[in-house]
Design an enzyme around this catalytic site. Structure first.
Site, PDB file in Angstrom:
ATOM      1  N   ARG A   7     -27.831  49.247   2.797  1.00 46.62           N
ATOM      2  CA  ARG A   7     -28.805  50.160   1.586  1.00 46.62           C
ATOM      3  C   ARG A   7     -29.645  49.518   1.783  1.00 46.62           C
ATOM      4  O   ARG A   7     -30.197  47.866   2.090  1.00 46.62           O
ATOM      5  CB  ARG A   7     -28.451  49.834   0.322  1.00 46.62           C
ATOM      6  CG  ARG A   7     -26.793  51.009   0.038  1.00 46.62           C
ATOM      7  CD  ARG A   7     -25.700  50.452  -1.120  1.00 46.62           C
ATOM      8  NE  ARG A   7     -27.349  50.306  -2.171  1.00 46.62           N
ATOM      9  CZ  ARG A   7     -27.145  50.205  -3.360  1.00 46.62           C
ATOM     10  NH1 ARG A   7     -26.435  49.276  -3.785  1.00 46.62           N
ATOM     11  NH2 ARG A   7     -27.980  51.028  -4.790  1.00 46.62           N
ATOM     12  N   SER A   9     -32.367  48.374  -0.353  1.00 44.86           N
ATOM     13  CA  SER A   9     -33.020  47.148  -2.195  1.00 44.86           C
ATOM     14  C   SER A   9     -33.054  46.279  -1.827  1.00 44.86           C
ATOM     15  O   SER A   9     -32.117  45.346  -0.132  1.00 44.86           O
ATOM     16  CB  SER A   9     -31.851  47.467  -2.764  1.00 44.86           C
ATOM     17  OG  SER A   9     -30.525  46.727  -2.851  1.00 44.86           O
ATOM     18  N   LYS A  77     -17.905  45.542  -4.961  1.00 39.90           N
ATOM     19  CA  LYS A  77     -17.618  46.309  -6.204  1.00 39.90           C
ATOM     20  C   LYS A  77     -17.906  47.395  -5.969  1.00 39.90           C
ATOM     21  O   LYS A  77     -16.992  48.559  -6.923  1.00 39.90           O
ATOM     22  CB  LYS A  77     -18.431  45.508  -7.374  1.00 39.90           C
ATOM     23  CG  LYS A  77     -19.344  46.016  -7.023  1.00 39.90           C
ATOM     24  CD  LYS A  77     -19.865  44.891  -8.507  1.00 39.90           C
ATOM     25  CE  LYS A  77     -21.704  44.957  -9.158  1.00 39.90           C
ATOM     26  NZ  LYS A  77     -22.447  45.163  -9.888  1.00 39.90           N
ATOM     27  N   THR A 121     -27.916  48.284 -20.117  1.00 38.81           N
ATOM     28  CA  THR A 121     -26.676  48.621 -19.379  1.00 38.81           C
ATOM     29  C   THR A 121     -26.469  49.346 -19.112  1.00 38.81           C
ATOM     30  O   THR A 121     -26.368  50.628 -20.448  1.00 38.81           O
ATOM     31  CB  THR A 121     -25.830  46.923 -19.876  1.00 38.81           C
ATOM     32  OG1 THR A 121     -24.199  47.402 -18.549  1.00 38.81           O
ATOM     33  CG2 THR A 121     -24.397  48.252 -21.204  1.00 38.81           C
ATOM     34  N   SER A 123     -23.432  49.995 -17.284  1.00 38.50           N
ATOM     35  CA  SER A 123     -21.874  50.257 -16.621  1.00 38.50           C
ATOM     36  C   SER A 123     -20.687  50.124 -18.173  1.00 38.50           C
ATOM     37  O   SER A 123     -20.935  49.505 -20.045  1.00 38.50           O
ATOM     38  CB  SER A 123     -21.259  48.149 -16.390  1.00 38.50           C
ATOM     39  OG  SER A 123     -20.112  47.961 -16.647  1.00 38.50           O
ATOM     40  N   ARG A 126     -19.372  47.046 -18.893  1.00 34.20           N
ATOM     41  CA  ARG A 126     -19.946  46.503 -20.142  1.00 34.20           C
ATOM     42  C   ARG A 126     -19.885  46.470 -21.963  1.00 34.20           C
ATOM     43  O   ARG A 126     -20.502  45.806 -22.821  1.00 34.20           O
ATOM     44  CB  ARG A 126     -21.209  45.952 -19.836  1.00 34.20           C
ATOM     45  CG  ARG A 126     -21.550  45.503 -17.846  1.00 34.20           C
ATOM     46  CD  ARG A 126     -22.410  44.614 -17.421  1.00 34.20           C
ATOM     47  NE  ARG A 126     -23.014  43.928 -16.366  1.00 34.20           N
ATOM     48  CZ  ARG A 126     -23.357  44.090 -14.839  1.00 34.20           C
ATOM     49  NH1 ARG A 126     -23.883  45.520 -14.889  1.00 34.20           N
ATOM     50  NH2 ARG A 126     -23.200  43.558 -13.571  1.00 34.20           N
ATOM     51  N   GLY A 144     -31.122  50.957 -11.936  1.00 34.03           N
ATOM     52  CA  GLY A 144     -33.042  50.612 -11.144  1.00 34.03           C
ATOM     53  C   GLY A 144     -32.206  49.598 -10.078  1.00 34.03           C
ATOM     54  O   GLY A 144     -31.137  48.494 -10.672  1.00 34.03           O
ATOM     55  N   ASN A 145     -33.087  48.790  -9.839  1.00 40.55           N
ATOM     56  CA  ASN A 145     -32.918  47.008  -9.336  1.00 40.55           C
ATOM     57  C   ASN A 145     -33.208  46.233  -9.621  1.00 40.55           C
ATOM     58  O   ASN A 145     -33.290  47.096 -11.120  1.00 40.55           O
ATOM     59  CB  ASN A 145     -33.878  47.847  -7.539  1.00 40.55           C
ATOM     60  CG  ASN A 145     -35.382  47.551  -8.359  1.00 40.55           C
ATOM     61  OD1 ASN A 145     -36.002  47.234  -8.911  1.00 40.55           O
ATOM     62  ND2 ASN A 145     -36.152  48.289  -7.397  1.00 40.55           N
ATOM     63  N   VAL A 146     -32.758  45.016  -9.438  1.00 41.64           N
ATOM     64  CA  VAL A 146     -32.970  43.981 -10.276  1.00 41.64           C
ATOM     65  C   VAL A 146     -34.229  43.507 -11.072  1.00 41.64           C
ATOM     66  O   VAL A 146     -34.856  43.804 -12.302  1.00 41.64           O
ATOM     67  CB  VAL A 146     -32.595  42.813  -9.380  1.00 41.64           C
ATOM     68  CG1 VAL A 146     -33.533  41.237  -9.873  1.00 41.64           C
ATOM     69  CG2 VAL A 146     -31.359  43.175  -8.908  1.00 41.64           C
ATOM     70  N   THR A 148     -36.933  45.976 -11.644  1.00 40.39           N
ATOM     71  CA  THR A 148     -36.770  47.542 -12.603  1.00 40.39           C
ATOM     72  C   THR A 148     -36.224  47.310 -13.874  1.00 40.39           C
ATOM     73  O   THR A 148     -36.886  47.168 -15.079  1.00 40.39           O
ATOM     74  CB  THR A 148     -36.075  48.367 -11.784  1.00 40.39           C
ATOM     75  OG1 THR A 148     -37.115  48.955 -10.693  1.00 40.39           O
ATOM     76  CG2 THR A 148     -36.384  50.119 -13.418  1.00 40.39           C
ATOM     77  N   CYS A 236     -15.975  52.882  -9.498  1.00 37.37           N
ATOM     78  CA  CYS A 236     -16.024  51.153 -10.188  1.00 37.37           C
ATOM     79  C   CYS A 236     -16.727  51.968 -11.756  1.00 37.37           C
ATOM     80  O   CYS A 236     -17.542  50.965 -12.333  1.00 37.37           O
ATOM     81  CB  CYS A 236     -16.700  51.234  -9.253  1.00 37.37           C
ATOM     82  SG  CYS A 236     -18.054  52.997  -8.828  1.00 37.37           S
TER      83      CYS A 236
END
Length: 307
Positions: A7, A9, A77, A121, A123, A126, A144-146, A148, A236
């Site tokens: 990917r 990212s 994961k 989150t 998830s 979570r 989003g990515n880390v 963001t 997942c």
């Protein structure tokens, strides 16, 4: 030249770059990263709405099967628990720290956040475990990515976010976490912190190259976690946490597996653990899952579909 599919990212290319560097060091081969856009990258919708399982790996696997790339590196994961025809999981490198972390304003911990604080989150795992803590926080969706995600805190949009520590470590940003969450509070996703190196099952040369990266303890741990997830028939994006560790027991190495299944409200939850031999990791995961199913885990997961 080995073409490595990844990917695009920052985290994915960092992880894939680490694998590429290990292959160069071990074998002196040339490795080229080939960036591939996945459905999960292109959509901002909650994962459960776009299919959940496999949305970050399907396009990369297709490139592997059609010969565009020679191997692929995934966050384990994200990998479906059902094997893909024509592919083999050639290596599972040593796992990074699997725990979750909190990044919160003003350096706060979960226990220090005021009631009504907004924590982000996306998830269900979570969400379920945060609600089970009974802290009175408000949980809001987040993707989003880390970068963001962290900006949601630094901009003041959110009071905190929860994400995987492994990603921060790999990106050199671990110091930004304000609390490392104990697995007693927050069990990680099955396979969290581990990488999956896949290649075509009939590609003996690439399989042999990757063998040097495989870590037996990590493979045993994630095998147990993923067998549990598979037996629960949970994807997942299900509210399932699991963590296995190889520990020293009375008769040598033992594999200790902990797992939790909940619903989005946080009550009730089912928590169980089991111990077995590392060589019987898959059987251990299946056995613990069957115990949780007997306790009603399937009903809990069935009630936990996010809006």
């Amino acid at each position: 030249m080995i073409r490595l599919g990844t990917r695009a990212s920052a985290l994915a290319t960092t992880q894939s770059g680490w694998v590429a560097d290990r292959l160069r060091e071990a074998h002196g081969v040339e490795v080229e990263l080939v960036e591939i856009s996945t459905e999960g990258d292109r959509s901002s919708a909650p994962l459960a709405q776009i299919g959940g399982t496999g949305v970050f790996v399907a396009a990369v696997r297709e490139a592997l099967l059609d010969g565009t790339v020679d191997l692929a590196v995934h966050s384990l994961k994200d990998l479906p628990t059902t094997p893909a025809d024509g592919l083999t999981l050639a290596a599972v490198p040593q796992r990074e720290d699997p725990r979750d972390v909190l990044i919160a304003r003003d350096g706060l911990t979960l226990g220090e956040l005021p009631r009504g604080a907004r924590v982000g989150t996306g998830s269900p795992r979570r969400i379920s475990q945060l609600n089970a803590l009974g802290l009175g926080i408000e949980i809001t969706g987040l993707r989003g990515n880390v970068d963001t995600r962290i900006r949601k805190v630094t901009s003041g949009d959110l009071d905190g976010i929860v994400l995987a520590r492994a990603g921060l470590l790999r990106l050199g940003r671990a110091d930004e976490a304000t609390e490392i969450l104990d697995p007693i509070q927050m069990l990680p996703a099955p396979g969290q912190g581990a990488l999956a190196c896949e290649c075509r099952a009939d590609d003996a040369a690439t399989t042999a190259l990757l063998a040097v990266l495989d870590d037996p303890d990590t493979r045993a741990a994630v095998t147990a976690e993923r067998a549990l997830l598979n037996t629960l028939e949970a994807g997942c994006s299900a509210p399932v946490g699991a963590l296995a560790d190889v520990v020293w027991g009375d008769d040598g190495d033992e594999l200790w597996l902990r797992a939790v299944v909940g619903d989005l409200s946080g009550a009730p939850v089912i928590r169980r653990s089991a111990v077995g031999a590392p060589a019987e990791a898959a059987a251990l995961g299946r056995r613990l899952a069957q115990e949780m199913l007997a306790d009603g885990a399937d009903q809990l997961m069935g009630s936990a579909t996010p809006a």
